[in-house]
Write a protein that holds these residues in place. Sequence first.
Motif, PDB file in Angstrom:
ATOM      1  N   UNK A   5       8.353  -0.919  10.326  1.00  0.00           N
ATOM      2  CA  UNK A   5       9.686  -2.651  10.150  1.00  0.00           C
ATOM      3  C   UNK A   5      10.842  -1.438  11.019  1.00  0.00           C
ATOM      4  N   UNK A   6      11.687  -2.280  10.588  1.00  0.00           N
ATOM      5  CA  UNK A   6      12.996  -2.311  11.322  1.00  0.00           C
ATOM      6  C   UNK A   6      13.867  -1.770   9.979  1.00  0.00           C
ATOM      7  N   UNK A   7      15.080  -1.041  10.476  1.00  0.00           N
ATOM      8  CA  UNK A   7      16.121  -0.724   9.292  1.00  0.00           C
ATOM      9  C   UNK A   7      16.478  -1.500   8.431  1.00  0.00           C
ATOM     10  N   UNK A   8      17.013  -2.881   8.879  1.00  0.00           N
ATOM     11  CA  UNK A   8      16.999  -3.987   8.643  1.00  0.00           C
ATOM     12  C   UNK A   8      16.427  -4.764   7.678  1.00  0.00           C
ATOM     13  N   UNK A   9      14.912  -4.452   7.620  1.00  0.00           N
ATOM     14  CA  UNK A   9      13.954  -4.717   6.608  1.00  0.00           C
ATOM     15  C   UNK A   9      13.568  -3.877   5.163  1.00  0.00           C
ATOM     16  N   UNK A  10      14.212  -2.986   5.322  1.00  0.00           N
ATOM     17  CA  UNK A  10      14.153  -1.910   3.674  1.00  0.00           C
ATOM     18  C   UNK A  10      15.679  -1.309   4.049  1.00  0.00           C
ATOM     19  N   UNK A  11      16.649  -2.431   4.153  1.00  0.00           N
ATOM     20  CA  UNK A  11      18.013  -1.275   3.959  1.00  0.00           C
ATOM     21  C   UNK A  11      18.324  -2.112   2.258  1.00  0.00           C
TER      22      UNK A  11
ATOM     23  N   UNK B 125       1.182   4.024   7.851  1.00  0.00           N
ATOM     24  CA  UNK B 125       1.914   4.403   8.989  1.00  0.00           C
ATOM     25  C   UNK B 125       1.822   4.003   9.924  1.00  0.00           C
ATOM     26  N   UNK B 126       1.067   2.463   9.812  1.00  0.00           N
ATOM     27  CA  UNK B 126       1.382   1.328  10.709  1.00  0.00           C
ATOM     28  C   UNK B 126       1.753   0.200   9.842  1.00  0.00           C
ATOM     29  N   UNK B 127       2.298   0.479   8.880  1.00  0.00           N
ATOM     30  CA  UNK B 127       2.354  -0.688   8.471  1.00  0.00           C
ATOM     31  C   UNK B 127       4.428  -0.150   8.331  1.00  0.00           C
ATOM     32  N   UNK B 128       4.379   1.189   7.887  1.00  0.00           N
ATOM     33  CA  UNK B 128       5.674   1.331   7.966  1.00  0.00           C
ATOM     34  C   UNK B 128       6.461   1.738   9.619  1.00  0.00           C
TER      35      UNK B 128
ATOM     36  N   UNK C 166       3.343  -5.675   0.995  1.00  0.00           N
ATOM     37  CA  UNK C 166       2.617  -5.459   1.945  1.00  0.00           C
ATOM     38  C   UNK C 166       1.763  -4.403   1.927  1.00  0.00           C
ATOM     39  N   UNK C 167       2.718  -3.241   1.358  1.00  0.00           N
ATOM     40  CA  UNK C 167       1.532  -2.308   1.561  1.00  0.00           C
ATOM     41  C   UNK C 167      -0.200  -2.142   0.487  1.00  0.00           C
ATOM     42  N   UNK C 168       0.792  -2.959  -0.674  1.00  0.00           N
ATOM     43  CA  UNK C 168      -0.462  -2.797  -2.184  1.00  0.00           C
ATOM     44  C   UNK C 168      -1.178  -3.772  -1.470  1.00  0.00           C
ATOM     45  N   UNK C 169      -1.328  -4.870  -0.578  1.00  0.00           N
ATOM     46  CA  UNK C 169      -2.049  -5.300   0.259  1.00  0.00           C
ATOM     47  C   UNK C 169      -2.784  -5.262   0.816  1.00  0.00           C
ATOM     48  N   UNK C 170      -2.710  -4.608   1.321  1.00  0.00           N
ATOM     49  CA  UNK C 170      -3.280  -3.611   3.039  1.00  0.00           C
ATOM     50  C   UNK C 170      -4.265  -2.296   1.971  1.00  0.00           C
ATOM     51  N   UNK C 171      -4.061  -1.771   1.336  1.00  0.00           N
ATOM     52  CA  UNK C 171      -4.541  -0.750   0.255  1.00  0.00           C
ATOM     53  C   UNK C 171      -5.395  -1.885  -0.723  1.00  0.00           C
ATOM     54  N   UNK C 172      -5.270  -2.540  -1.320  1.00  0.00           N
ATOM     55  CA  UNK C 172      -5.847  -3.085  -1.493  1.00  0.00           C
ATOM     56  C   UNK C 172      -7.872  -3.329  -1.031  1.00  0.00           C
ATOM     57  N   UNK C 173      -7.267  -4.250   0.473  1.00  0.00           N
ATOM     58  CA  UNK C 173      -8.102  -4.408   1.186  1.00  0.00           C
ATOM     59  C   UNK C 173      -9.307  -2.800   1.746  1.00  0.00           C
ATOM     60  N   UNK C 174      -8.389  -1.900   1.271  1.00  0.00           N
ATOM     61  CA  UNK C 174      -9.183  -1.270   1.994  1.00  0.00           C
ATOM     62  C   UNK C 174     -10.407  -0.203   0.914  1.00  0.00           C
ATOM     63  N   UNK C 175      -9.622  -0.511  -0.050  1.00  0.00           N
ATOM     64  CA  UNK C 175      -9.980   0.416  -2.205  1.00  0.00           C
ATOM     65  C   UNK C 175     -10.943  -0.324  -1.816  1.00  0.00           C
ATOM     66  N   UNK C 176     -10.864  -1.767  -2.356  1.00  0.00           N
ATOM     67  CA  UNK C 176     -12.018  -2.424  -2.584  1.00  0.00           C
ATOM     68  C   UNK C 176     -11.728  -3.292  -4.077  1.00  0.00           C
ATOM     69  N   UNK C 177     -12.122  -4.576  -3.974  1.00  0.00           N
ATOM     70  CA  UNK C 177     -10.899  -4.942  -5.004  1.00  0.00           C
ATOM     71  C   UNK C 177     -11.332  -5.374  -5.877  1.00  0.00           C
ATOM     72  N   UNK C 178      -9.852  -4.871  -6.732  1.00  0.00           N
ATOM     73  CA  UNK C 178      -9.572  -4.180  -8.026  1.00  0.00           C
ATOM     74  C   UNK C 178      -9.163  -3.080  -8.449  1.00  0.00           C
TER      75      UNK C 178
END
Length: 164
Positions: A122-128, A116-119, A139-151
């Motif tokens: 964002x601005x419209x121009x970032x996701x269009x 939610x914080x990452x989304x 970005x989402x995958x990197x953040x989720x991987x850091x929270x969930x653990x390596x691999x």
Amino acid sequence: MAKEKEKQAPEKTASPVKRLLFIGVPVLLILLVAAGTGFYLLGALNTTGSAEARQSDTGRDKTELGPLVEMDDFVVNIVHRDSTRFLKVGITLEVRDKTSSESVKKRIPQITDSVLLLLGNRKYDDVKDLQGKMQLKADLLAKIRSLAGKGEVTNLYFTDFVVQ
């Protein structure tokens, strides 16, 4: 006197063999270097890792899909110039195995908060466009991987993506 002029004036035209050496050889070398660089960059010369590249660290073939963890859809406000737009994103996570699935499910509140914080930033121009969506996914995958653990999380899939 004509014979003396012929002896004094050196011959100005180069022989065809010399022309070939001065022009052809450097051009050939440039072409060979360019071709070698192209093969190297495309990975055509690296045949030793191809069998290893097809398998992940768990021994599973890349075409196999691991266990999936579906998340709720996310709806956030994003800024576009002077107006507000909405971004709706559905996310499904691919995890390594069943134990990883359980571990990720325990962290869903933390992952949801980060998404939610990452989304929301964002601005419209970032996701269009596609490039922006791919960057958001990375970005989402990197953040989720850091929270969930390596691999634990191997991939992230957008199952829904609407900008209004």
